[in-house]
Design an enzyme around this catalytic site. Structure first.
Site, PDB file in Angstrom:
ATOM      1  CG  ASP A 183      -4.835 -11.314   7.377  1.00 52.31           C
ATOM      2  OD1 ASP A 183      -5.498 -11.848   6.476  1.00 52.31           O
ATOM      3  OD2 ASP A 183      -4.847 -10.090   7.601  1.00 52.31           O
ATOM      4  CG  ASP A 190      -3.109  -9.755   2.842  1.00 49.63           C
ATOM      5  OD1 ASP A 190      -2.485  -9.328   3.817  1.00 49.63           O
ATOM      6  OD2 ASP A 190      -4.115  -9.189   2.366  1.00 49.63           O
ATOM      7  CG  ASP A 196       1.672  -0.916   3.418  1.00 53.75           C
ATOM      8  OD1 ASP A 196       0.850  -0.562   4.268  1.00 53.75           O
ATOM      9  OD2 ASP A 196       1.431  -1.714   2.483  1.00 53.75           O
ATOM     10  CG  HIS A 208      -1.781  -1.000   1.545  1.00 54.09           C
ATOM     11  ND1 HIS A 208      -1.413  -2.146   2.186  1.00 54.09           N
ATOM     12  CD2 HIS A 208      -3.115  -1.111   1.309  1.00 54.09           C
ATOM     13  CE1 HIS A 208      -2.479  -2.925   2.317  1.00 54.09           C
ATOM     14  NE2 HIS A 208      -3.521  -2.320   1.789  1.00 54.09           N
ATOM     15  CG  HIS A 251     -10.754 -11.361   2.568  1.00 53.26           C
ATOM     16  ND1 HIS A 251     -10.297 -10.397   1.702  1.00 53.26           N
ATOM     17  CD2 HIS A 251     -10.139 -11.115   3.746  1.00 53.26           C
ATOM     18  CE1 HIS A 251      -9.449  -9.606   2.327  1.00 53.26           C
ATOM     19  NE2 HIS A 251      -9.327 -10.037   3.572  1.00 53.26           N
TER      20      HIS A 251
HETATM   21  C1  XUL Z   1      -7.495  -6.649   4.224  1.00 58.39           C
HETATM   22  C2  XUL Z   1      -6.685  -7.042   3.068  1.00 58.39           C
HETATM   23  C3  XUL Z   1      -5.863  -5.966   2.454  1.00 58.39           C
HETATM   24  C4  XUL Z   1      -5.766  -6.012   0.974  1.00 58.39           C
HETATM   25  C5  XUL Z   1      -5.005  -4.857   0.370  1.00 58.39           C
HETATM   26  O1  XUL Z   1      -8.190  -7.673   4.815  1.00 58.39           O
HETATM   27  O2  XUL Z   1      -6.660  -8.189   2.680  1.00 58.39           O
HETATM   28  O3  XUL Z   1      -4.618  -6.003   3.052  1.00 58.39           O
HETATM   29  O4  XUL Z   1      -5.150  -7.181   0.544  1.00 58.39           O
HETATM   30  O5  XUL Z   1      -5.543  -3.646   0.717  1.00 58.39           O
HETATM   31 CO    CO Z   2      -5.700  -9.122   1.092  1.00 57.41          CO
END
Ligand code: XUL
Ligand code: CO
Length: 437
Positions: free
Chosen positions: A309, A339, A104, A101, A271
């Site tokens: 995560d 991630d 970051d 990002h 997710h």
């Molecule tokens: C949040 C997520 C983010 C995206 C990028 O849950 O997965 O880190 O991957 O913004």
């Molecule tokens: Co992500």
């Protein structure tokens, strides 16, 4: 600059019998599997945010991570130093890609102009390090959720100025991605959703989100950025309901607003779980629509209902993931992006290596198993046979769109009853998968 990981050499492939925790047991980058090196099948990426900015803080306590190279300041020089450490890590790991990002990699300033300047200053170091190491940018993205200005969302904010700020941030993040030769650019809907419908005009918010994405598509053309755009579905957290809730919702949104030709999906395992789906389901939904782009590889905890995560270690998960990816032609612009974050209790720098090595090995095994299952052919043949009634006769007529309701009535009246069904053989198929695990 002094090495940040002085005791760690380049991680080597030592094979399944190795007991060295700092060696690959299964990921052998150059090994040819199904016609191409494992490196090109898997296209592993390291995430900047968890790996180099994660502090280990949680709602009950402050950070725990030991990161001796980081002076803890918000300065550009600290960010530049950290960027060089990131490349030392990725080189030693042998990861061909990374993702960030904007916020970051570089500190946010007091004004947008200051933030842009900071980002450019760190991007110069990223470019230098990319050229030196050969490591590439898988995708960039803008953080449109951490700063309090985004409290009501970014593209879906009730505050038009906040929309404009988000657009400006996306503009520069796309420019930097382009400058660094990024293979893609991702939109994850940070706070694009709602906490209560009582204060929300959902239709207007969705239209605004589509407008923002169209502006990005236009700008992409303007600057000649050829990378792939991705949307990353997530159902909840931080908001109660995220508009990009799952693959199907994203596809519907993209179609409704004429955005589908410009986007693919970046699917994240945890997710999918939060959406009440398996990763396999999300991959199939995206793949069937020709929109399977990239994956954020991690895992959740089955007993916890939030985005933990964690690094992926489950071989069934990686096998099913790679089966779907191979079925839909493999990763092209996308990659397997970790991630994922080390646990708060795993606070030493070496834990970063253990985590990534484990994830890479788990995916290498998933790849090899999936390739073996495909080569064996029984699974695909079973599915093909299951639908054989569609290959000729009435099935083929229905599929080709040549039939009518009266014709189908005549057909069944003549038959008297439908042909008998055959077993779905779920247990047989589960056993077949286990032959390869
Ligand atoms: C949040 C997520 C983010 C995206 C990028 O849950 O997965 O880190 O991957 O913004
Ligand atoms: Co992500």
């Amino acid at each position: 600059m002094k090495a940040a990981f002085p005791d760690i050499a380049r991680i080597q492939y030592e094979g399944p019998r190795s007991r060295n925790p700092l060696a690959f047991k299964h990921y052998n980058a150059d090994e040819i599997i199904a016609g191409k090196p494992m490196r090109d099948h898997l296209r592993f990426a390291v995430v900047y945010w968890h790996t180099f900015r994660g502090t280990g803080s949680d709602p009950f306590g402050v950070g725990t991570m030991q990161r001796p190279w980081d002076d803890g300041s918000n300065s550009v020089s600290n960010a530049q130093k950290r960027a060089r450490v990131a490349f030392e890590f990725m080189e030693k790991l042998g990861a061909p890609f990374y993702c960030w990002h904007d916020r970051d990699v570089a500190p946010e300033g007091k004004t947008l102009a200051q933030s842009n300047q900071n980002f450019d200053a760190v991007a110069r170091v990223l470019k230098e390090e990319q050229q030196r190491s050969g490591i590439k940018l898988l995708w960039g993205t803008a953080n449109l959720f951490s700063n309090p200005r985004f409290v009501h969302g970014a593209g879906t904010s009730c505050n038009a100025d906040v929309f404009a700020f988000a657009a400006a941030q996306i503009k520069q993040a796309m420019e930097v991605t382009h400058e660094l030769g990024g293979a893609g650019y991702t939109f994850w809907g940070g706070r694009e959703g709602y906490m209560t419908l009582l204060n929300t005009d959902m239709k207007r918010e969705l239209e605004h989100l589509a407008r923002l994405l169209h502006l990005a598509v236009d700008y992409k053309k303007q600057i000649g950025f050829k990378g792939q755009f991705y949307i990353e579905p997530k159902p909840k957290e931080p908001t109660k309901h995220q508009y990009d809730s799952d693959a199907a919702a994203c596809l519907n949104f993209l179609r409704q607003y004429d955005l589908l030709p410009h986007f693919k999906l970046n699917l994240e395992t945890n997710h999918a779980t939060l959406a009440g789906h398996s990763m396999q389901h999300e991959l199939e939904v995206a793949g069937a629509a020709g929109a399977l782009g990239s994956i954020d590889a991690n895992t959740g905890d089955e007993l916890l209902g939030w985005d933990t995560d964690q690094f992926p270690t489950n071989i069934y998960l990686t096998t099913y993931t790679m089966l779907a990816i191979l079925k839909y032609g493999g990763l092209t612009t996308g990659g397997v992006n970790f991630d994922a974050k080390v646990r708060r209790e795993s606070f030493e720098p070496v834990d970063l290596f253990h985590a990534h090595i484990g994830g890479m090995d788990a995916f290498a095994r998933g790849l090899k198993i999936a390739v073996a299952i495909r080569k064996d052919g029984r699974l695909a043949e079973f599915v093909k046979q299951r639908y054989a009634s569609w290959d000729s006769g009435i099935g083929a007529r229905i599929e080709s769109g040549k039939t009518t309701l009266p014709e189908l009535e005549r057909y069944i009246l003549k038959q008297g009853e439908a042909a008998p069904n055959v077993s779905g053989r779920q247990e047989f198929l589960e056993n077949l998968i286990n032959e390869f695990i």
